[in-house]
Design an enzyme around this catalytic site. Structure first.
Site, PDB file in Angstrom:
ATOM      1  N   LYS A  93       7.693 -17.679  11.223  1.00 15.34           N
ATOM      2  CA  LYS A  93       7.698 -16.307  11.720  1.00 15.34           C
ATOM      3  C   LYS A  93       6.998 -15.383  10.727  1.00 15.34           C
ATOM      4  O   LYS A  93       6.649 -15.789   9.610  1.00 15.34           O
ATOM      5  CB  LYS A  93       9.136 -15.838  11.945  1.00 15.34           C
ATOM      6  CG  LYS A  93       9.987 -15.792  10.692  1.00 15.34           C
ATOM      7  CD  LYS A  93      11.402 -15.332  11.007  1.00 15.34           C
ATOM      8  CE  LYS A  93      12.247 -15.266   9.728  1.00 15.34           C
ATOM      9  NZ  LYS A  93      13.586 -14.722   9.971  1.00 15.34           N
ATOM     10  N   TYR A 104      -0.767   9.286 -10.439  1.00 11.71           N
ATOM     11  CA  TYR A 104      -0.043  10.347  -9.744  1.00 11.71           C
ATOM     12  C   TYR A 104       1.222  10.749 -10.494  1.00 11.71           C
ATOM     13  O   TYR A 104       1.950   9.899 -11.020  1.00 11.71           O
ATOM     14  CB  TYR A 104       0.332   9.906  -8.337  1.00 11.71           C
ATOM     15  CG  TYR A 104      -0.829   9.880  -7.375  1.00 11.71           C
ATOM     16  CD1 TYR A 104      -1.529  11.045  -7.068  1.00 11.71           C
ATOM     17  CD2 TYR A 104      -1.226   8.702  -6.757  1.00 11.71           C
ATOM     18  CE1 TYR A 104      -2.597  11.035  -6.184  1.00 11.71           C
ATOM     19  CE2 TYR A 104      -2.286   8.666  -5.877  1.00 11.71           C
ATOM     20  CZ  TYR A 104      -2.977   9.841  -5.586  1.00 11.71           C
ATOM     21  OH  TYR A 104      -4.030   9.830  -4.706  1.00 11.71           O
TER      22      TYR A 104
END
Length: 351
Positions: free
Chosen positions: A35, A244
């Site tokens: 999956k 940042y």
């Protein structure tokens, strides 16, 4: 922008599957969970490699994932869908010969009315409270469901990564109480359950993360190697900041490498200031914030300027990186982005 190189060792993945298969008796079938696009590594490539190694039953989360695996494998191998028979999935289940793991009376009714005589399995809830029929619901519908001939009855352990957790035994006891005496193949164990021993194996095991090199399978071979190209190197004076919000300040003359990769590529922001990249075995700390496309790394201590830095490989597993980011290896694997240049080692495949 240059992209990172994501090397996926399908040979190692197959060896991990074989090692988990060897944990159980010959009478126990070892399936494979593919999956989430094969845990982020490419479900078609993963499924084909495992099918060549002998896997004949695969598990996916949703019918759409089953379609991709069926296209890769062609007819023959069984593809089971954990989410069961959802509204709108009938044609796909029929046309692609998928086997839904029915989770409720509603799904059982839908399947038997829309696709009478077509394969299905049953998922039981033994205490995880996520998917499956609880004991009372199963007691009410078991006769109808068993009369239609399920391929498999399964449940899922909530705490298998903690072998001593009391819920493991509780769920095992509940599963036995709900299924003992039924002439239907049973499955309870994923990777953690396999490692807890034969009491949890029943007829079919479903290894997932352990195949891909993740915990709790400590003996797993590494499957993934990820290196990120260096875009630019700069020298900082004491007091200069990086990235940042200026969360990193150089305390001394510092050399910073900026590499191509960031949270858009699955290298999550939570590893800011905590994680490391590696060059020839030497750890290089992340300096400042992980941004969308870039990571800054302190390489002051290196004797030469690297062309790339490694974030996954022999020096740092997916679980090591996950620990640095305060998460689990599953999230690291399944978040690996589409921008990487992927190479499937030993197969001649590139993507």
């Amino acid at each position: 922008m240059a992209t990172g190189k994501l090397h996926i060792d399908l040979g190692a993945l197959v060896r991990n599957w074989q090692a988990l298969d060897a944990q159980s008796a010959d009478s126990v079938e070892t399936a494979a969970v593919v999956k989430a696009d094969g845990y982020g590594l490419g479900a078609p490539q993963v499924a084909r490699a495992l099918a060549r190694a002998g896997a004949r039953r695969f598990f996916v989360a949703a019918a759409e994932e089953g379609a991709a695996v069926r296209q890769a494998l062609g007819p023959g191998p069984q593809i089971c869908v954990f989410s069961g028979h959802m509204a709108g999935d009938t044609d796909m289940i029929h046309d692609l010969d998928l086997v839904p793991m029915l989770n409720s009376l509603e799904q059982l009714t839908r399947h038997l009315e829309a696709l009478p005589g077509r394969p299905f399995g049953i998922q039981l809830d033994t205490g995880m409270n996520r998917l499956g029929m609880e004991p009372a619901e199963w007691g009410a519908v078991a006769e109808i469901a068993l009369g239609a001939g399920p391929e498999l009855i399964m449940s899922h352990l909530a705490c298998a990564d903690e072998p001593d957790h009391p819920q493991n035994q509780q769920q095992l006891d509940t599963f036995r109480a709900m299924t003992d005496g039924l002439n239907v193949p049973r499955s309870l164990a994923a990777t953690g359950g396999i490692l807890m021993g034969p009491d949890y194996h029943f007829d079919i095991t479903r290894p997932g993360v352990g195949m891909y090199g993740g915990a709790p399978f400590e003996d797993a071979s590494p499957v993934v190697n990820l290196s990120l190209p260096v875009i630019q190197i700069r020298e900082l004076e004491p007091g200069e900041t990086v990235g940042y919000s200026a969360t990193y300040t150089a305390q001394e003359p510092t050399v910073i490498a900026t590499v191509s990769g960031g949270y858009a590529d699955g290298l999550i922001r939570a590893m800011s200031g905590r994680g490391h990249l590696f060059f020839e075995g030497a750890p290089c700390p992340i300096a400042g914030r992980v941004s969308m496309d870039l990571i800054s790394v302190d390489i002051t201590h290196l004797s030469s300027a690297p062309k790339a830095l490694e974030i996954l490989g022999p020096d740092q597993t997916v679980d090591d990186l996950a620990n640095a980011a305060g998460t689990i290896g599953y999230e690291i694997l399944t978040s690996l982005g589409a921008r990487y240049a992927r190479q499937y080692n030993g197969t001649g495949q590139h993507a």
